[in-house]
Every structure is written in C-alpha cells, then in structure tokens.
Design a protein around this motif. Structure first.
Motif, mmCIF file in Angstrom:
data_model
loop_
_atom_site.group_PDB
_atom_site.id
_atom_site.type_symbol
_atom_site.label_atom_id
_atom_site.label_comp_id
_atom_site.label_asym_id
_atom_site.label_seq_id
_atom_site.Cartn_x
_atom_site.Cartn_y
_atom_site.Cartn_z
ATOM 1 N N PHE A 238 2.079 6.585 -7.220
ATOM 2 C CA PHE A 238 1.062 7.502 -7.735
ATOM 3 C C PHE A 238 1.207 8.917 -7.161
ATOM 4 C CE2 PHE A 238 -0.966 3.377 -8.476
ATOM 5 C CZ PHE A 238 -1.357 3.511 -9.798
ATOM 6 N N GLY A 239 2.300 9.154 -6.444
ATOM 7 C CA GLY A 239 2.569 10.477 -5.914
ATOM 8 C C GLY A 239 1.582 10.918 -4.850
ATOM 9 N N MET A 240 0.973 9.977 -4.203
ATOM 10 C CA MET A 240 -0.013 10.306 -3.171
ATOM 11 C C MET A 240 0.687 10.472 -1.823
ATOM 12 S SD MET A 240 -2.849 7.471 -4.311
ATOM 13 C CE MET A 240 -3.942 7.821 -2.954
ATOM 14 N N ALA A 241 0.080 11.285 -0.973
ATOM 15 C CA ALA A 241 0.618 11.459 0.373
ATOM 16 C C ALA A 241 0.412 10.147 1.148
ATOM 17 C CB ALA A 241 -0.101 12.593 1.093
ATOM 18 N N ASN B 94 0.834 -1.206 0.000
ATOM 19 C CA ASN B 94 0.000 0.000 0.000
ATOM 20 C C ASN B 94 0.868 1.254 0.000
ATOM 21 O OD1 ASN B 94 -2.663 1.241 0.223
ATOM 22 N ND2 ASN B 94 -1.956 1.910 2.238
ATOM 23 N N GLN C 98 1.185 4.079 -3.075
ATOM 24 C CA GLN C 98 0.953 5.503 -2.827
ATOM 25 C C GLN C 98 2.126 6.332 -3.339
ATOM 26 O OE1 GLN C 98 0.197 5.632 1.388
ATOM 27 N NE2 GLN C 98 -1.968 5.126 1.151
ATOM 28 N N GLN C 99 3.357 5.797 -3.158
ATOM 29 C CA GLN C 99 4.536 6.516 -3.635
ATOM 30 C C GLN C 99 4.560 6.565 -5.160
ATOM 31 O OE1 GLN C 99 8.098 4.825 -1.930
ATOM 32 N NE2 GLN C 99 7.418 5.135 0.176
ATOM 33 N N GLN D 120 -0.614 7.448 3.685
ATOM 34 C CA GLN D 120 -1.656 7.374 4.715
ATOM 35 C C GLN D 120 -1.170 6.456 5.841
ATOM 36 O OE1 GLN D 120 -4.576 9.105 4.630
ATOM 37 N NE2 GLN D 120 -3.796 10.040 2.741
#
Length: 270
Positions: free
Chosen positions: A64-67, A57, A61-62, A69
C-alpha cells in the motif's frame, strides 16, 4: 547476634532438607519435564506467530506504499511468553506447594517441628525458600534458550528487560507458593491442598477482571490487589514500588498465616 545466627542456621537447615527432598522426588522431575515441554512448545509457537504477523504486516505496508512502522518483535515475544509461563505456573505451583506441610502431618513429624526449638517462622521461611529455589531451577534453562533467540535481534534486546520480566515471574510464583504453603499447613490431604491453592489462585487471577467491570474506587482497590496487574507491569520492564510492596505483603502474609497455623496445631496438641 547469637540468636540471629541461630535463626539463620535453622532456616538454612530446613532449606537444605526441603530442597534435597525435591531433587530426590521423581514427582518433582515429572513436573519439571512437563513444565519444560509446555514452555518449549509455546515458545516456538509464539516466535513463529509473532514473526509471521510482523512479516505480513511489513508486506502489507509495502503493497500500500505506506512507510514501514517499526515493531519490537522480541519484546512482543517476551511479553507473550511470560504471560504463558504465568498461566502454566498456576497449574504447576499448587503441585509444588501441596506437600510442604501435608507430608509432615502424614509422617507425624509436624508435631516434632511444632514443639522443636526451631521457630515456626524459621521453618516456614526455610520451606518457602526451598520451593522457590526449585522453581528457579525450572526457569533458568528457559532463560538460556530465550537469550540465544533474542541475541539475533537487531537492535539488541535489553538484558534488563528480560531479567525484570522473569523477576516478576519469580515474585508471582513466590506469592502463590507462600499462600499454597499456608493452605498445605491446614490439611493432611495433598489433593485438597492443591485444589484449594488452585482455587485461591483463580480468585487472585480474576481480581483484575472484576476490577474492570466494577470500576470506581472498589475497582481501583481490586486492581491494586491483583498480582496479575503488577506482574504484567514487570513483564513490560516497568518496576513500581507499590508492585514490590504488594508482592512482599502477600509473601509475608503467607509466611505469617503458616506460622500461626502451626502455632494453633501445637496448642491443640498441648
């Protein structure tokens, strides 16, 4: 006051006798070995599964450049492991309670107990405390290796959460054992006692499922009566007064029905 001390002395005498019988029984050691083996295997599987999922997970996230969680991995492991222990206990506990009174019937000592100066309540309480104590000896080693694993968590995991969750497990076990003790007082066949106790556990276990399908006021009542629902709350570290009342009510009911069953046995023999 003298009468109260006598009751406690009787409970303690029954407690010691029953507890010794567990530690002298090879069957009890077989149950303990199976319980520890299954618990250890499931703990390793749950730890590996949860940590791998958390790592995947985080990687996704990394990518897709997501912060990132935050995921409370230790708490997820604890809740999952307690759920597994609850399921294993459904099978183990009827085997521990099945001989509480059936062996007394086989040996012919139930009549002596029923007609002795020791009250049926004291006998039932002593027997229940002994079998719950034996179950605690199964749980303590699991607490040790869990604590070692959780100590690596950063930030540290709450000790209270671990204790409340395992406290819920012991309360659930006490409920099952008290009802199993009552069933064992009805027969001299240990297999029948174990099967009937297991069937009763299944009924209590599906209360929650039936409640969700029924809904409405009846669903709310069934949800409240489900020990599983209250056990799940405790595994999340949530202590509710109504949960403690429900567990205490089930335990009291098991002891009361057992005492009444032995009273009926004595009446038949008189």
């Amino acid at each position: 006051m003298k009468q109260l001390r006598l009751i406690f002395a009787n409970i303690l005498a029954i407690y010691r006798r029953e507890l010794q019988s567990y530690f002298y029984s090879p069957f009890a050691y077989v149950i303990a070995g199976i319980f520890w083996l299954l618990a250890g295997i499931f703990f390793v599987v749950i730890v590996q599964t949860v940590t791998q999922q958390a790592a995947q997970n985080d990687l996704a996230q990394q990518q897709f450049g997501m912060a990132p969680q935050p995921i409370d991995v230790p708490q997820i492991i604890l809740q999952g492991f307690l759920g597994v222990l609850g399921s294993i206990s459904q099978v183990i506990l009827p085997m521990l309670s099945m001989s509480l009174y059936t062996e007394e019937r086989k040996r012919g000592t139930l009549e002596l107990l029923a007609t002795s100066p020791i009250t049926n309540w004291a006998v039932a309480v002593g027997k229940l405390l002994a079998v719950v104590t034996f179950y605690l000896t199964l749980i303590v080693p699991l607490l040790i290796y869990q604590s070692l694993a959780y100590s690596a968590a950063n930030p540290p995991m709450s000790i209270a959460l671990i204790l409340v969750g395992h406290g819920g497990l012991v309360l659930l076990a006490a409920v099952i054992l008290s009802l199993g003790m009552f069933i064992s007082s009805l027969t001299d066949n240990t297999i029948i006692a174990a099967v009937m106790t297991f069937a009763l556990i299944l009924v209590l276990w599906i209360f929650d499922i039936i409640a969700k399908s029924v809904g409405g006021d009846l669903g709310s009542v069934l949800t409240y009566l489900s020990p599983v629902e209250h056990f799940n709350s405790l595994t999340q570290g949530v202590i509710k007064t109504n949960s403690l009342v429900l567990f205490a009510t089930y335990i009291f009911l098991g002891i009361y029905l057992t005492a009444q069953s032995i009273d009926a046995f004595r009446f038949q023999r008189s």
